[in-house]
Design an enzyme around this catalytic site. Sequence first.
Site, PDB file in Angstrom:
ATOM      1  CG  ASP A 137      -2.200   0.832   0.996  1.00  0.00           C
ATOM      2  OD1 ASP A 137      -3.290   0.227   0.903  1.00  0.00           O
ATOM      3  OD2 ASP A 137      -2.110   2.086   0.896  1.00  0.00           O
ATOM      4  CB  VAL A 149      -0.092   0.876  -7.773  1.00  0.00           C
ATOM      5  CG1 VAL A 149      -0.100  -0.182  -6.690  1.00  0.00           C
ATOM      6  CG2 VAL A 149      -1.287   1.808  -7.688  1.00  0.00           C
ATOM      7  CG  ASN A 205      -7.920  -3.796  -3.575  1.00  0.00           C
ATOM      8  OD1 ASN A 205      -9.141  -3.861  -3.693  1.00  0.00           O
ATOM      9  ND2 ASN A 205      -7.335  -3.054  -2.641  1.00  0.00           N
ATOM     10  CE1 TYR A 255     -13.006   4.069  -9.327  1.00  0.00           C
ATOM     11  CE2 TYR A 255     -15.065   3.412 -10.383  1.00  0.00           C
ATOM     12  CZ  TYR A 255     -14.070   3.178  -9.461  1.00  0.00           C
ATOM     13  OH  TYR A 255     -14.113   2.049  -8.667  1.00  0.00           O
ATOM     14  CE  LYS A 282     -11.518   0.781 -10.477  1.00  0.00           C
ATOM     15  NZ  LYS A 282     -10.591  -0.137  -9.781  1.00  0.00           N
TER      16      LYS A 282
HETATM   17  N1  LIG Z   1     -15.843   1.027  -2.384  1.00  0.00           N
HETATM   18  C1  LIG Z   1     -16.557   0.888  -3.470  1.00  0.00           C
HETATM   19  O1  LIG Z   1     -17.761   1.192  -3.473  1.00  0.00           O
HETATM   20  C2  LIG Z   1     -15.936   0.307  -4.721  1.00  0.00           C
HETATM   21  C3  LIG Z   1     -16.791  -0.162  -5.714  1.00  0.00           C
HETATM   22  C4  LIG Z   1     -16.245  -0.738  -6.850  1.00  0.00           C
HETATM   23  C5  LIG Z   1     -14.877  -0.848  -6.976  1.00  0.00           C
HETATM   24  N2  LIG Z   1     -14.062  -0.377  -6.003  1.00  0.00           N
HETATM   25  C6  LIG Z   1     -12.613  -0.563  -6.190  1.00  0.00           C
HETATM   26  O2  LIG Z   1     -12.125  -1.349  -5.140  1.00  0.00           O
HETATM   27  C7  LIG Z   1     -10.737  -1.124  -4.968  1.00  0.00           C
HETATM   28  C8  LIG Z   1     -10.423  -0.968  -3.481  1.00  0.00           C
HETATM   29  O3  LIG Z   1     -11.037   0.200  -3.006  1.00  0.00           O
HETATM   30  P1  LIG Z   1     -11.720   0.345  -1.570  1.00  0.00           P
HETATM   31  O4  LIG Z   1     -13.139   0.692  -1.817  1.00  0.00           O
HETATM   32  O5  LIG Z   1     -11.395  -0.830  -0.727  1.00  0.00           O
HETATM   33  O6  LIG Z   1     -11.016   1.693  -1.090  1.00  0.00           O
HETATM   34  P2  LIG Z   1     -10.095   2.088   0.150  1.00  0.00           P
HETATM   35  O7  LIG Z   1      -9.837   3.552  -0.063  1.00  0.00           O
HETATM   36  O8  LIG Z   1     -10.712   1.661   1.444  1.00  0.00           O
HETATM   37  O9  LIG Z   1      -8.777   1.258  -0.081  1.00  0.00           O
HETATM   38  C9  LIG Z   1      -7.924   1.552  -1.162  1.00  0.00           C
HETATM   39  C10 LIG Z   1      -6.478   1.388  -0.731  1.00  0.00           C
HETATM   40  O10 LIG Z   1      -5.645   1.710  -1.860  1.00  0.00           O
HETATM   41  C11 LIG Z   1      -4.564   2.496  -1.400  1.00  0.00           C
HETATM   42  N3  LIG Z   1      -4.048   3.333  -2.479  1.00  0.00           N
HETATM   43  C12 LIG Z   1      -4.594   4.457  -3.013  1.00  0.00           C
HETATM   44  N4  LIG Z   1      -3.767   4.972  -3.951  1.00  0.00           N
HETATM   45  C13 LIG Z   1      -2.688   4.147  -4.001  1.00  0.00           C
HETATM   46  C14 LIG Z   1      -1.494   4.154  -4.762  1.00  0.00           C
HETATM   47  N5  LIG Z   1      -1.217   5.125  -5.641  1.00  0.00           N
HETATM   48  N6  LIG Z   1      -0.595   3.144  -4.559  1.00  0.00           N
HETATM   49  C15 LIG Z   1      -0.846   2.169  -3.662  1.00  0.00           C
HETATM   50  N7  LIG Z   1      -1.954   2.125  -2.900  1.00  0.00           N
HETATM   51  C16 LIG Z   1      -2.857   3.105  -3.070  1.00  0.00           C
HETATM   52  C17 LIG Z   1      -5.117   3.334  -0.273  1.00  0.00           C
HETATM   53  O11 LIG Z   1      -4.076   3.790   0.598  1.00  0.00           O
HETATM   54  C18 LIG Z   1      -6.074   2.351   0.407  1.00  0.00           C
HETATM   55  O12 LIG Z   1      -5.427   1.640   1.448  1.00  0.00           O
HETATM   56  C19 LIG Z   1     -10.417   0.092  -5.831  1.00  0.00           C
HETATM   57  O13 LIG Z   1      -9.789  -0.316  -7.024  1.00  0.00           O
HETATM   58  C20 LIG Z   1     -11.774   0.677  -6.125  1.00  0.00           C
HETATM   59  O14 LIG Z   1     -11.814   1.412  -7.328  1.00  0.00           O
HETATM   60  C21 LIG Z   1     -14.558   0.209  -4.879  1.00  0.00           C
END
Ligand SMILES: NC(=O)c1ccc[n+]([C@@H]2O[C@H](COP(=O)([O-])OP(=O)(O)OC[C@H]3O[C@@H](n4cnc5c(N)ncnc54)[C@H](O)[C@@H]3O)[C@@H](O)[C@H]2O)c1
Length: 252
Positions: free
Chosen positions: A36, A63, A89, A155, A159
């Site tokens: 992370d 990332v 992720n 976004y 995706k």
């Molecule tokens: N939460 C939702 O409703 C939802 C829905 C569909 C898809 N997603 C996708 O799920 C995935 C996880 O998201 P989440 O909802 O658990 O969010 P979250 O913000 O709780 O977790 C995301 C993590 O990614 C890390 N991160 C952000 N930028 C980064 C970078 N440049 N390098 C490394 N790490 C980085 C953050 O520090 C965080 O720990 C994402 O790809 C998001 O687009 C989320």
Amino acid sequence: MKLQDKVAIVTGAASGMGKQIALLYAQEGSKVVVSDLNLEGANTTVEEIQSKGGQAFAIQTNVAMEEDIQSLIDTTVKTYGTVDILVNNAGIMDNFEPAADIKDENWERIFAINTTSVMRSTRKVLPIFLEKQEGVIVNIASAGGLYGARAGAAYTASKHAVVGFTKNTGFMYAQKGIRCNAIAPGAVETSIASTMTNINQFGASRQQRGMRINPRAGKPEEIAKVALFLAADDSSFLNGTVITADGGWSAY
Ligand SMILES: NC(=O)c1ccc[n+]([C@@H]2O[C@H](COP(=O)([O-])OP(=O)(O)OC[C@H]3O[C@@H](n4cnc5c(N)ncnc54)[C@H](O)[C@@H]3O)[C@@H](O)[C@H]2O)c1
């Protein structure tokens, strides 16, 4: 245990779905690389894994940086000898900007984190997978990667690109013992909204129209169970496809 002695890398594993995936994989016997940008959060995930007797280490990775991806995979191989499972992720939201309001810097940042990172980590891990003719990639896409207005244009496009990349990679390496699939979560209760800073009112008003038919938000643990299925042999015949996990939102 479903992932006994496997080595799994999970990006964005300090929070939300990534954290729950890391915890569940470790519980199922995998050694987990908790990657992370937020090293403190990654360390907390590792402590939780170790307190339950699992094996893991934390590594700071942005990332969006090619050198960080290189070092993530190289450090994993140095520490655990190989990689078996890659979970892409890490991701961020846009601010619901429609096309007319997109700034180049936001578009590029979202693509760098949500899309280019997936290509780079896949490119870097494939020689390892090809050598042993075995390996699994799980990409966390989004319902926004399948439909038109779950978020803003950047976004949504980022995706959709992950979904296309997943299908192409799955097909290209289908006869090499490698599987590549994605999950398209609907709304999930995580911290991702904290990546939104200056919400576009017009874009949000359009995006919100579809939220009314969303039956409920999911828990990150519910997505982790899908990610376990895709990483384990249970899904041996699934390749180059996307599993929607949205509680029925897109069934309307
Ligand atoms: N939460 C939702 O409703 C939802 C829905 C569909 C898809 N997603 C996708 O799920 C995935 C996880 O998201 P989440 O909802 O658990 O969010 P979250 O913000 O709780 O977790 C995301 C993590 O990614 C890390 N991160 C952000 N930028 C980064 C970078 N440049 N390098 C490394 N790490 C980085 C953050 O520090 C965080 O720990 C994402 O790809 C998001 O687009 C989320």
